[in-house]
Design an enzyme around this catalytic site. Structure first.
Site, PDB file in Angstrom:
ATOM      1  N   GLY A 141     -15.760  11.430   0.465  1.00  0.00           N
ATOM      2  CA  GLY A 141     -17.152  11.484   0.920  1.00  0.00           C
ATOM      3  C   GLY A 141     -17.331  12.633   1.898  1.00  0.00           C
ATOM      4  N   ILE A 181     -12.192   5.487   1.650  1.00  0.00           N
ATOM      5  CA  ILE A 181     -12.659   6.699   0.964  1.00  0.00           C
ATOM      6  C   ILE A 181     -11.513   7.695   0.779  1.00  0.00           C
ATOM      7  CG2 ILE A 181     -15.039   6.433   1.750  1.00  0.00           C
ATOM      8  CD1 ILE A 181     -14.476   8.454   3.964  1.00  0.00           C
ATOM      9  N   THR A 230      -8.945   7.386   3.033  1.00  0.00           N
ATOM     10  CA  THR A 230      -8.363   7.396   4.367  1.00  0.00           C
ATOM     11  C   THR A 230      -7.204   6.424   4.507  1.00  0.00           C
ATOM     12  OG1 THR A 230     -10.150   5.867   4.839  1.00  0.00           O
ATOM     13  CG2 THR A 230     -10.461   8.138   5.518  1.00  0.00           C
ATOM     14  N   GLY A 245     -13.576   4.566  11.836  1.00  0.00           N
ATOM     15  CA  GLY A 245     -13.309   3.384  11.031  1.00  0.00           C
ATOM     16  C   GLY A 245     -12.285   2.450  11.636  1.00  0.00           C
ATOM     17  N   ARG A 279      -2.142   6.099  19.079  1.00  0.00           N
ATOM     18  CA  ARG A 279      -1.085   5.510  18.274  1.00  0.00           C
ATOM     19  C   ARG A 279      -1.406   5.696  16.790  1.00  0.00           C
ATOM     20  NH1 ARG A 279      -0.234  -0.559  19.679  1.00  0.00           N
ATOM     21  NH2 ARG A 279       1.123  -0.097  21.434  1.00  0.00           N
ATOM     22  N   ILE A 280      -0.387   6.012  16.035  1.00  0.00           N
ATOM     23  CA  ILE A 280      -0.568   6.237  14.606  1.00  0.00           C
ATOM     24  C   ILE A 280      -0.280   4.935  13.867  1.00  0.00           C
ATOM     25  CG2 ILE A 280       0.286   7.539  12.622  1.00  0.00           C
ATOM     26  CD1 ILE A 280      -1.426   9.162  14.685  1.00  0.00           C
ATOM     27  N   GLU A 331     -10.812  13.484  11.152  1.00  0.00           N
ATOM     28  CA  GLU A 331     -11.518  14.757  11.250  1.00  0.00           C
ATOM     29  C   GLU A 331     -10.822  15.806  12.094  1.00  0.00           C
ATOM     30  OE1 GLU A 331     -16.092  13.676  11.063  1.00  0.00           O
ATOM     31  OE2 GLU A 331     -14.865  12.035  11.822  1.00  0.00           O
TER      32      GLU A 331
END
Ligand SMILES: Cc1cc2nc3c(=O)[nH]c(=O)nc-3n(C[C@H](O)[C@H](O)[C@H](O)COP(=O)(O)OP(=O)(O)OC[C@H]3O[C@@H](n4cnc5c(N)ncnc54)[C@H](O)[C@@H]3O)c2cc1C
Ligand code: SF4
Ligand code: FES
Ligand code: FES
Lengths: 330, 693, 167
Positions: free
Chosen positions: B235, B463, B465, B506, B582-583, B659
């Site tokens: 998107g 999407i 992600t 999100g 944190r990932i 982003e």
């Protein structure tokens, strides 16, 4: 897309007769250009005669040492053919620089020759275009012309021919074999394509119903030392901004013979005859290359967005010649 | 913010849960949901950019076999609200931009619908249009706010005075072109009415946003509209609510009982689903003789549509990026006869940081400083804009780690000094930043189902992600169960509501709701619940957002080669180092960083929607004309990150990663290209013609 | 004009009626409900619709269905042997060679076809020696996979996945 009939041709003669006899009929190869245009409303045939399965899918030796390429040989098969890779590497290179693997796997030799310009206005039926609708005007002349011609254009059309393969074939003096309503004929490739003049709707001299059956490569030993260089806006899968096909014959540091053709600069693949002339007998050296390239481009006329093509074409010619003669220079 | 989740599943590289369905192609995207008796829609688009429709002649089209209906402004069902002129599809005879829907055909097959659409004759009262963004326009105006609600202008200290008296200055203008999001899956909708209930299979980033918007347009309670989107083919900001969804819903009204299938063509996407505005950005920097910035001004000119305002927040990142006592940012818009611009990955930050980080490179050179060192020297202690402390800010660590890995210390700063095999070689750096955004409105429900499993429900979307996977990991840790005990349900407004997948928000928003629901659930039922036990939660308020400035940071390093003869430009090496909290899932996170950097490279080298002002439309409106990077354009590319424990952002400690990877890439590449060639290009994209000499 | 024809897809045989205008891609997706091949551009410009057509990778959006009566088509879904994923698909999972997944079936079919082309000794635009053999390094993979656009930017991982299978 308007509805149309579809026929699969059994042989060349009947295919020619069918198309010649119906104004709205056209030949269909793999369709990668024709179907594209039909979707856009650029082409509106009412009958497709599918010639992609005619038995022209062979590459065979010609008497006298040349090679005959059948009209339905797929681009990828042609590029992979050992005889092409060894004896005419610029042709294999040109093919491999075009489109994508999955398109080359289907695209035919004849279809590639007769693909039409990528001019954005030609492809957009909501804008005027003399090539698509004669007399409607040319949207490009005063518009977006990054991809357009610097040589041989007319006020009626400034489009370029998009084929890479055809540039190599032009440098190689290929001969196009045609079957027409009144029998076969042969055309030097430089006579096949035309400059736009006041009839930009015609890309080639072929008449309605004329079918390409083969392309002949003459015997040309110097072509074993040839290459194709394509400059484009991304590293792959893009049409040429400028391309150069060249072959050289160098003896003792002197250019005994040379063939050069340019892509992305004109309505037809551009045979660089002036550069060739300037180079024959000249030393295989940077200055001579530059001089020859400049000679070819003296009549180049840029449009709003494409003045860069002049130095780009010049530099690319020089780079290619330098690369081909590099061993001599050592 | 208290109580960071203890990571167990979080931080592991769980393979994508939707992966198998994706690699076989069996995951259904919007257009692919099997429906009975479907009909196809093809729109008619205006061929003028401004004026009025005077007549629509549908006679010929209606007579075509297989045509079910031709919708026109005269006969289309009325919407209750026409305030949003982008969405008021076929509600009036006004034309606001070229390509606008002016009619539509519904037919038994897509081929017939398209043929009939070509047969619809539309006549117009054409008015002169204006689609050209120029800095010298006399009708530029200051919007009330910039997206979503930042002040339009800011000023601190005396920027002009400080600039005038600075020891070192630069004053340059940078431009970015119009760019189109172009997700790979075209916008598509299948719309079906049953009575006054509407179901939409939609390719969307925001099922609830679409539901609420459509319900509002039709004057329905929101629960009469259901939006289903289990898989979405990208998107990048463009898949919110646009006219295409409205048109599908309107058309389905006319053929009630039959699902209407409507996918935009790639060409149509260039006029109907938004784009990034072109920008003209003037940046002035002043520094003292030690290379400490004293003045920063960033003045932006960009466009919006006459029919609806969208004001990109291009200069906003400049407000908090570097320490300088005197700062000013402004935004001015031209309202043109063009389609409405929208979010495109990293709105504001992406174009704005291209300009700022290019200027920083120029300034480092002007100050005689290494660009990494120059940035470090201008690192602020607190947010220059708000005066708040940063919840965490590890830009310096990113720059240092990146420099170390990239081999920056071996760099010869002199431009145009290296040549290999006919290619000029250079390296460049730029910083990245993106705010931690939380969007209210998300809730989640957790239910214990059989076999000790937990069903977690929220109308979030994936999407690309990795939502399916990451939210499952978060739920597992929040419930303290293994990931395979979690059955996540997303992508359907029949589930508890979720905010839009945008602004890299999100995981912050949905994850917080899931964690809240899990806490609620455990509080109510303890560690041994019964089947059927259920609890809900919502994203809690976070008081820390008032006390801290929250941003993610990064540094990108590029190696660029420019062909000395042809000007061709390549990026053999690109490295991003990020500090983004944190990932959750390193595997999918790396994909997002690298994917965004890839898009940033594409922006740097290729992307350019060429507006033809005579026609008022983008001339190169397809994938052959509008280039995005191919595989061959990407060299060695990697992203790594710095461990960051930020207890303030949310319960997961995550900052949002979708982003930031595109922010700064273009500047790093442009800076490297300058280092390679000595040629400073300030107008994107960096194409061969600009380097040829 | 409607035409009756046969397609063999992923091992099954289908009789279907198509408009002459129907592309192979639309025949699969809209007539047969086989949606593994995707439509990204409908003009040969993205590769999302790539399948193996009579054994070779090909885009299907510019091919007319009628011109391919009795063709043998393998989609990304048909590459799997039952539960067992094709090695290329497996490698895409292992290397996270996708994000939104929309370009993915086309990428995978393209990769499978491409590996066959390498096996057959076909050179590419970046091959050092046109006449000689091919060594499938990263640069070769990238060039040969450039007919498949990925807007999510999964290229780096796609290359890693293919590199692993090719070894
Ligand atoms: C996205 C994309 C990118 C591309 N990139 C490149 C590129 O970089 N370089 C490049 O060179 N090309 C490129 N191409 C063009 C591609 O090479 C051509 O589309 C292809 O070669 C056409 O072959 P075909 O068999 O599909 O022709 P068709 O589309 O079937 O036919 C093309 C034309 O030839 C006519 N025709 C076909 N066969 C015969 C015959 N035997 N006798 C007489 N007339 C005949 C048809 O009537 C039609 O007018 C690209 C195409 C696409 C879609
Ligand atoms: S350049 Fe030729 S093809 Fe393009 S718009 Fe003008 S007439 Fe048409
Ligand atoms: S859909 Fe066929 S190439 Fe894009
Ligand atoms: S994975 Fe989304 S386009 Fe490739």
């Amino acid at each position: 897309m308007i509805p149309f009939d579809y026929e699969r041709a059994d042989d060349a003669r009947s295919a020619v007769a069918t198309v010649a006899g119906r104004p709205g009929a056209v030949f269909l190869g793999a369709g990668t250009n024709l179907v594209d245009h039909m979707k856009l409303g650029v082409a509106n045939p009412d009958l497709l005669v599918d010639v992609s399965r005619l038995p022209f899918d062979v590459i065979e030796p010609l008497q006298g040492g040349g090679v005959r390429i059948g009209a339905t040989v797929r681009n990828s098969d042609l590029a992979a053919a050992p005889v092409i890779r060894q004896r005419y590497p610029m042709l294999a290179a040109a093919l491999l620089a075009g489109a994508s693997g999955q398109l080359r796997n289907v695209a035919t030799t004849a279809g590639n020759l007769l693909q039409r310009t990528r001019c954005v206005y030609f492809q957009d039926v909501t804008t005027p275009c003399n090539k698509r609708r004669p007399g409607s005007g040319c949207s490009a002349v005063e518009g977006y012309t990054r991809d357009h011609a610097i040589l041989g254009a007319s006020p009626h059309c400034v489009a370029v021919h998009p084929s890479d393969m055809a540039v190599a074939l032009t440098a190689l003096d290929a001969v196009v074999q045609v079957e027409g309503p009144s029998g076969p004929r042969s055309l030097a490739i430089s006579d096949l394509y035309r400059l736009p003049g006041d009839q930009p709707q015609r890309d080639t001299v072929l008449e309605h119903g004329e079918l390409i059956t083969a392309v002949d490569l003459p015997e040309l030993p110097m072509a074993a030392r040839s290459s194709y260089r394509k400059v484009r806006d991304r590293a792959s899968y893009a049409f040429a901004l400028v391309s150069v096909a060249a072959a050289v014959d160098v003896v003792d540091g002197v250019m005994r013979d040379v063939r050069i053709a340019l892509g992305g600069v004109a309505h037809k693949p551009w045979r660089a005859s002036r550069a060739e002339e300037a180079l024959r007998g000249a030393p295989a050296a940077e200055d001579a290359f530059r001089h020859a390239a400049d000679a070819e481009l003296t009549e180049a006329r840029p449009l709003r967005d494409n003045a860069f093509k002049i130095p780009m074409a010049r530099n690319t010619m020089v780079t290619v010649l330098r690369g081909l003669t590099w061993e001599e220079g050592r | 913010m208290t109580g960071l989740l203890e990571p167990r599943a979080i931080g592991t590289s769980l393979e994508r849960l939707d992966g198998r369905a994706k690699v076989t192609g069996t995951a259904p995207y919007a257009f692919e949901h099997p429906v009975d008796n479907g009909v196809y829609l093809h729109p008619v688009q205006s061929s003028i950019a401004r004026g009025r429709i005077t007549a629509v002649d549908a006679t010929e089209a209606e007579a075509l076999d297989g045509v079910i209906a031709v919708l026109t402004p005269a006969n289309a069902p009325r919407l209750v609200s026409g305030d949003d002129r982008e969405l008021a599809v076929l509600q009036s005879d006004e034309v606001g931009f070229r390509g606008q829907f002016v009619a539509a055909v519904v037919a038994e097959s897509s081929e017939i619908a398209r043929q009939a659409a070509d047969m619809v004759g539309v006549t117009y009262d054409r008015q002169p249009h204006d689609t050209e963004l120029r800095a010298d326009r006399d009708d530029l105006y200051a919007p009330g706010v910039v997206n979503p609600d930042y002040p339009t202008d800011t000023s601190d200290g005396d920027p002009d005075g400080a600039f005038a008296s600075a020891a070192v200055t630069i004053d340059e203008t940078y431009t970015t072109p119009m760019e189109h999001n172009n997700p790979m899956e075209p916008h598509a909708t299948v719309a079906l009415w049953a009575g006054d209930a509407l179901t939409l299979y939609d390719s969307t980033q925001g099922p609830n946003l679409v539901r609420d918007g459509i319900a509002g347009l039709f004057g329905l309670p929101a629960d009469r509209v259901r939006v289903i989107a289990p898989h979405v083919g990208g998107g990048f900001g463009s898949k919110t609510l646009h006219a295409n969804v409205v048109l599908a819903a309107v058309a389905a009204r006319v053929v009630a009982g039959r699902p209407v299938k409507f996918a935009l063509t790639r060409q149509q996407m260039f006029s109907l689903v938004g784009y990034r505005t072109p920008t003209i950005q003037r940046i002035r920097l002043g520094a003292d003789s030690d290379g400490r910035l004293t003045a920063i001004t960033h003045d932006v000119i960009e466009q919006t549509s006459r029919i609806k305002e969208f004001a990109e927040q291009t200069a906003v990142p400049t407000r908090s990026m570097y320490a300088a006592p005197n700062r000013r940012t402004t935004h001015r818009l031209a309202a043109l006869d063009v389609p409405v611009p929208t979010w495109m990955r990293g709105p504001g930050e992406c174009p704005g940081m291209y300009a700022l980080e290019s200027a920083m490179d120029e300034m480092a050179l002007a100050c005689g400083l290494d660009p990494v060192e120059f940035r470090i020297r201008n690192e602020p202690d607190v947010d220059p804009e708000s005066g708040l402390p940063f919840s965490s800010r590890n830009l310096v660590a990113c720059l240092r780690e990146g420099a170390r890995r990239f081999g920056w210390e071996r760099r010869d700063p002199i431009p145009a000094a290296r040549r290999e095999d006919g290619w000029l070689v250079g390296t460049g750096v730029a910083a990245s930043t993106f705010p931690v955004i939380r969007i209210p409105g998300s809730a989640a429900t957790i239910r214990r189902v059989h076999d000790g499993r937990y069903r977690v429900e929220i109308a979030a979307v994936d999407i690309g992600t990795g939502t399916w996977t990451a939210l499952t990991q978060i739920a597992a840790d929040a419930l303290d169960v293994p990931v395979d005990a979690v059955d996540l349900q997303i992508g359907d407004t029949a589930l508890p509501p979720a905010s839009v997948a945008g602004g890299s928000s999100g995981i912050t928003s949905w994850g917080s709701a899931v964690v809240d629901a899990a806490r609620e659930f455990r509080e109510k039922y303890g560690p041994d619940p019964e089947d059927g036990d259920e609890a809900g939660g919502a994203m809690p308020d976070n008081p820390d957002t008032e006390r801290f400035a929250m941003h993610a940071y990064g540094a990108q390093f590029a190696e660029v080669r420019v062909h000395a003869d042809t000007g061709e430009i390549r990026v053999p090496r690109l490295l991003g180092v990020f500090a983004a909290g944190r990932i959750i899932n390193p595997r999918t996170a790396r994909s997002q960083f690298v994917g965004a950097m890839t898009m940033g490279l594409s922006m740097a080298l290729h992307e350019d929607s060429v507006m033809d002002p005579r026609f008022g439309q983008v001339a190169n409106h397809d994938f052959a004309g509008y280039h995005i990077a191919t595989n061959a354009d990407i060299g060695s590319i990697d992203a790594i990150w710095i461990e960051e424990d930020d207890p303030h952002v949310n319960a997961m400690g995550s900052k949002g990663i979708g982003e930031i990877g595109i922010v700064g890439t273009a500047a790093a590449i442009a800076n490297a290209a300058h280092h390679a060639t000595g040629i400073r290009i300030r107008d994107l994209p960096l194409t061969a013609d600009k380097y040829i000499r | 004009m409607d035409v009756e024809m046969t397609l063999r897809v992923d091992g099954a045989r289908y009789r279907l009626v198509v408009d002459t205008r129907t592309t192979l891609l639309d025949a699969l997706r809209e007539r047969l409900g086989i949606t593994s091949p995707k439509k990204g551009c409908d003009h040969g410009q993205c590769g999302a619709c790539t399948v193996l057509l009579d054994g070779r990778r090909a885009t299907t959006c510019l091919a007319l269905a009628v011109a391919h009566d009795d063709a043998e088509i393998i989609t990304a879904n048909g590459l799997a042997a039952g539960e067992e994923l094709h090695p290329v698909a497996r490698a895409f999972l292992d290397h996270d060679g996708f994000q939104c997944g929309y370009c993915t079936p086309g990428q995978i079919c393209s990769a499978v076809g491409m590996l066959d082309e390498v096996e057959a000794g076909w050179p590419s635009h970046v091959s050092e020696e046109l006449a000689g053999g091919v060594e499938l390094d990263d640069e070769e993979i990238r060039e040969r996979m450039s007919g498949n656009l990925c807007r999510c930017g999964a290229y780096a991982n796609i290359v890693a996945a293919i590199r692993e299978v090719a070894r």
